[in-house]
Design an enzyme around this catalytic site. Structure first.
Site, PDB file in Angstrom:
ATOM      1  N   THR A 183      -2.397  -8.438   5.440  1.00 31.87           N
ATOM      2  CA  THR A 183      -3.470  -7.737   6.151  1.00 31.87           C
ATOM      3  C   THR A 183      -4.772  -8.008   5.407  1.00 31.87           C
ATOM      4  OG1 THR A 183      -2.851  -5.699   4.982  1.00 31.87           O
ATOM      5  CG2 THR A 183      -2.020  -5.973   7.218  1.00 31.87           C
ATOM      6  N   THR A 190      -0.678  -0.253   2.708  1.00 34.66           N
ATOM      7  CA  THR A 190       0.780  -0.331   2.713  1.00 34.66           C
ATOM      8  C   THR A 190       1.292  -1.498   1.878  1.00 34.66           C
ATOM      9  OG1 THR A 190       0.989   0.690   4.866  1.00 34.66           O
ATOM     10  CG2 THR A 190       2.791  -0.748   4.190  1.00 34.66           C
TER      11      THR A 190
END
Lengths: 393, 393
Positions: free
Chosen positions: A150, A188
């Site tokens: 990400t 995350t």
């Protein structure tokens, strides 16, 4: 997004694929899978968050049920967390869809989501993506590592070679993601490890949480725990038997390597912070003390400024709650003793110079026992925060 | 250093003085005292740090012994922490010296040090300063508040008026310091409260820790706990009796006011973050959840950016470990409901606009019980870190 990465082949019998399903508005790759030809024994650890996302809850339920798995599907761009009953249904539908395409029981399909919290998955696009996902399979682990990124700057992979009964031996290949930084809803951490070793399933399950505690859970970046964090290992056995006492050290080496890569890869982070604690009453206390040092904004900023300010170590250890005998406590910075029950004289300029390295290591002896532990973090730079603190809607 | 502050008189029988003893190289005021004409009953809470400084350890021992106190001496510029046996001796010598000048038992003199960790106190200068300290006494609490500032931008005082047996009633005057920020070794928080009310000593001692939990310990700025943090209340009884059930709420109001001032006064902090948690199983869990929200870099940066990103609240509450029923959980930002078991529709621009206020309030119901709690922090700005992360030796 991704820099060119060294090719790394998945273990025997594993394949991967990825595509842009349209979950991310940017049109970047956001849906990927790893598939095993045959059933895998596996081990799993999910976030300790009490508001864990649907993917963590479902994987945990499957892990408790104890059946084998065949595939993992990962989406980026949307965490499917805090999305209520609809989120749980969507997550199950995602697994069911890949199971149908692969002709595999949906209970053999694990899921992992990362991205923004509190938005429903765009299921039309997700399900349409899953239909096409297995069309272009490859054995390139680096491709999977890039697909799940990400805000990561670098794809993260690690591998190990094992002796096994079959020619060529067995391999362990691990892939991780984690932004290692303060970032909008994207912090995350995932660690996925695949192996073609045939290992004892119950033994692997029993040992896994301790390995996670010493590796994945010893990384701390900003103290924020994601709703979606998870680590897993899938073993399909295609390369023949490996005894656990040979397998577990190699697994720990791979997971430790991934953990250090996560810590190092923070936007704005300029170096790796390693804190080794010895002389603790228990391993858990050693790890807590080491982690508390790594998350301390004061110590992190000292590292950034090459400041051998060991008072911040005393502060962080004290805050951690780990038992300590301050009169028997010692602290060293980059191998230079600076405290031994009282302040030691040292050459400030020389120690500061020694901190201008890729990795800055603090060694701390708590002076109360024989247990030790190690944790990793990164420095805190102005760039790190200026990028992220001024994020607005 | 200090901005002009409103005059605030100490309660009857208390006086204060301050001077520059030369502990700070800058030559600023660094030694101060508050003296009571008569014995005080008192209550105390010190840092939970396992590497607490000598002043905390000694005050704690005196508190356990249970005797009355007459004076408090505070030095800034040096924490006298991690200084070994010499530090403990120096701290006792400081109390002894003030006791001699005042003709008071040294066990009636409390100490508080703040400043850099790991350096011995310059005792020649300290003891010489103490000799002259009581020469210029005043009843101006604001002068004391300014004297104990380190990196604080504003002096912090709060007061309350009580009915009591004697004309004019009794008063509570509180003074605090705390940089409320990441700052080199200076993040210590002090809260000193003085009253001329005559209150029941054992009752005050029994109640104090709960008041501290809901006020001083509900402030969180960067998660780092100082070796020197302390809160205390000294009651000399000169204004006549006040029942505890009248005194304690007023004490809590004063301490809560000080706590909010500490949270608000961070360098680079632009607003106060208030998190109110209800529906918790216990008050302790409510406070833990609220504090975890206030320390989250993700939530703090969202507040700075006027971003109603309630997903970060879900994350922080989940990380806190407090019991939560996510299907019964609700979240409101500045009074706007944004989550109730599932995402609620809301006007993003309007809610963001409402966050452009001096105080940003999140209200969270955990949906599992009847207990509540509140905590305070501040936003995380780029300025905040750029000032401090690049500090070097």
């Amino acid at each position: 997004m991704s820099e060119p990465s060294t090719p790394l082949t998945l273990p025997k019998g594993f394949q991967t694929a990825a595509l842009a399903a349209g979950i991310k508005p940017s049109g970047k790759t956001d849906l990927s899978t790893v598939i095993s030809e045959t059933d895998c024994v596996w081990a799993f650890a999910g976030t300790r968050s009490t508001t864990a996302a649907a993917c963590v809850t479902r994987n945990r339920d499957l892990y408790a049920a104890g059946g084998p798995v065949r595939a993992l599907v990962v989406n980026a761009g949307n965490a499917n967390a805090a999305t209520g009953k609809r989120g749980a249904r969507d997550n199950a539908d995602l697994a069911d869809a890949l199971g149908s395409v692969l002709n595999v029981d949906m209970n053999g399909v694990l899921t992992a989501s990362t991205g923004i919290i509190g938005h429903p998955l765009p299921m039309d696009r997700v399900l349409s993506g899953v239909e096409h996902l297995p069309e272009d399979l490859t054995d390139d682990a680096a491709a999977f590592a890039s697909a799940i990124m990400t805000t990561d700057l670098r794809p993260k992979t690690a591998s190990a070679q094992l002796s096994a009964g079959l020619p060529g031996g067995a391999r362990i290949v691990g892939v991780a993601k984690g932004s290692g930084m303060i970032h909008p809803d994207m912090a995350t951490m995932f660690a996925f490890v695949f192996t073609d070793a045939a290992v004892d399933g119950p033994g692997l399950r029993a040992a896994f949480s301790a390995v996670v505690a010493r590796t994945f859970n010893a990384v701390t970046v900003d103290g924020d725990t994601s709703t979606n964090d998870m680590a897993m290992v899938l073993a399909n056995g295609q390369a023949g038997e490996v005894a656990l006492h040979d397998f577990l050290p190699a697994l720990e080496t791979v997971m430790r390597d991934l953990a250090r890569q996560i810590a190092r890869d923070g936007e704005g982070a300029t170096r790796l912070l390693t804190v080794r604690v010895s002389g603790a009453l228990t391993e858990a206390e050693a790890l807590t003390a080491a982690r508390t040092c790594c998350v301390s904004p004061l110590l992190k900023s000292a590292v950034h400024g090459n400041d051998p300010n060991w008072g911040r170590v005393i502060m962080a250890v004290g805050r951690s709650g780990a038992a300590v005998n301050i009169e028997g406590m010692t602290v060293a910075v980059q191998g230079n003793p600076v405290f031994a029950g009282k302040p030691l004289p040292y050459d400030d300029a020389a120690v500061s110079q020694s901190m201008k390295a890729e990795e800055v290591v603090f060694e701390i002896d708590l002076g109360v026992g024989g247990a030790s532990g190690e944790a990793w973090g990164c420095d805190l730079s102005a760039e790190y925060v200026s990028i992220n603190a001024d994020y607005t809607t």
